[in-house]
Scaffold this active site. Structure first.
Site, PDB file in Angstrom:
ATOM      1  N   ARG A  71      36.567  37.594  44.457  1.00  0.00           N
ATOM      2  CA  ARG A  71      36.953  36.291  44.980  1.00  0.00           C
ATOM      3  C   ARG A  71      37.306  36.468  46.449  1.00  0.00           C
ATOM      4  NH1 ARG A  71      39.698  37.126  40.144  1.00  0.00           N
ATOM      5  NH2 ARG A  71      39.174  35.671  38.451  1.00  0.00           N
ATOM      6  N   LYS A  97      44.356  38.031  40.291  1.00  0.00           N
ATOM      7  CA  LYS A  97      45.308  37.005  39.870  1.00  0.00           C
ATOM      8  C   LYS A  97      46.359  37.592  38.937  1.00  0.00           C
ATOM      9  CE  LYS A  97      42.240  32.993  40.224  1.00  0.00           C
ATOM     10  NZ  LYS A  97      41.612  31.868  39.480  1.00  0.00           N
ATOM     11  N   HIS A 167      32.389  32.035  46.494  1.00  0.00           N
ATOM     12  CA  HIS A 167      32.475  31.852  45.049  1.00  0.00           C
ATOM     13  C   HIS A 167      31.092  31.810  44.416  1.00  0.00           C
ATOM     14  CE1 HIS A 167      35.732  31.630  42.251  1.00  0.00           C
ATOM     15  NE2 HIS A 167      35.153  30.668  41.562  1.00  0.00           N
ATOM     16  N   ARG A 170      30.001  35.280  44.093  1.00  0.00           N
ATOM     17  CA  ARG A 170      30.654  35.868  42.905  1.00  0.00           C
ATOM     18  C   ARG A 170      29.968  35.405  41.627  1.00  0.00           C
ATOM     19  NH1 ARG A 170      35.419  37.591  40.337  1.00  0.00           N
ATOM     20  NH2 ARG A 170      36.218  36.185  38.733  1.00  0.00           N
ATOM     21  N   HIS A 193      38.208  38.740  34.840  1.00  0.00           N
ATOM     22  CA  HIS A 193      38.413  37.606  33.937  1.00  0.00           C
ATOM     23  C   HIS A 193      39.263  38.052  32.756  1.00  0.00           C
ATOM     24  CE1 HIS A 193      36.118  34.376  35.675  1.00  0.00           C
ATOM     25  NE2 HIS A 193      35.046  35.122  35.791  1.00  0.00           N
ATOM     26  N   TYR A 202      28.329  31.534  31.481  1.00  0.00           N
ATOM     27  CA  TYR A 202      27.269  32.038  32.349  1.00  0.00           C
ATOM     28  C   TYR A 202      25.952  32.234  31.615  1.00  0.00           C
ATOM     29  CZ  TYR A 202      30.618  32.957  36.097  1.00  0.00           C
ATOM     30  OH  TYR A 202      31.554  32.818  37.098  1.00  0.00           O
TER      31      TYR A 202
END
Length: 221
Positions: A71, A97, A167, A170, A193, A202
């Site tokens: 990211r 994150k 993004h 990514r 993730h 995806y």
């Protein structure tokens, strides 16, 4: 939309715990197509535009989402010690994150641009006093906004039909790995993730897949 739905689910949970029953707010419809990613020709144009770009820092930065799935926040948060390159291999230590740490292998096509930038970085203002990998012209850490401007400029130089952001780079990384048959757990760990359900989208068809499917229809020539 997923974030909205998660927030609404939390609100439902709060109401139930207070004895009020579910809030009963309608959820957003989740798209039934895969996240937007660059197709083959767009990827080649993007990579060639990066190769022709005159700034060493920007070339390394622009390749991180495409070859490491970072990211934009991950990329600008990197410090110099987070780039670990040995004679044969290399990894990026990424703080994502929630403070979660992951190691992403450095792709061969990313290795030299990173090494070139580390060499040039030594000549930048305040380089010895600053841990940040990517510096701005004042010698401070490059901001996410500044990094976004780099992606926008390179995308314009590439002449891509669709807007291209970090993004989307990514998304392209994740899409290629999943459609290449890689294990979801491996891809989730590399992309940072926490939930496998996030990755399953995806594997859904893209708009390009739908248009490509029409090639099977008979036409009167």
């Amino acid at each position: 939309m997923r974030y909205v739905n998660n927030a609404l689910a939390a609100l439902d949970d709060f109401y139930v715990r207070r004895g009020l029953g579910k809030a009963g707010i309608a959820r957003e419809d989740i798209p039934k197509t895969a996240p937007k990613a660059m197709n083959g020709p767009a990827q080649i144009r993007w990579l060639r535009a990066i190769e022709d770009w005159p700034h060493v820092r920007d070339r390394a930065l622009a390749l991180l989402p495409f070859y490491a799935g970072l990211r934009i926040g991950d990329a600008v948060a990197l410090d110099v010690p987070d780039v670990r390159i040995s004679a044969r291999k290399g990894v990026l230590v990424v703080y994502g994150k929630g403070g979660k740490v992951r190691e992403v292998p450095i792709h061969l096509q990313l290795r030299q641009p990173l090494m070139d930038w580390l060499d040039e970085r030594r000549t930048w203002k305040h380089a010895t006093a600053q841990r940040a990998l990517f510096l701005n012209r004042r010698g401070g850490r490059l901001s996410a906004r500044g990094a976004s401007a780099v992606f926008t400029a390179i995308a314009e130089a590439a002449g891509l039909e669709d807007p291209t952001t970090a993004h989307i780079g990514r998304h392209t990384f994740v899409t290629q790995l999943i459609r290449g048959g890689e294990d979801l757990i491996t891809v989730a760990e590399m992309a940072g993730h926490a939930r496998l359900d996030t990755l399953r989208v995806y594997s859904q068809p893209t708009e390009e897949d739908k248009h490509h499917a029409l090639r099977h229809l008979t036409v009167d020539r």
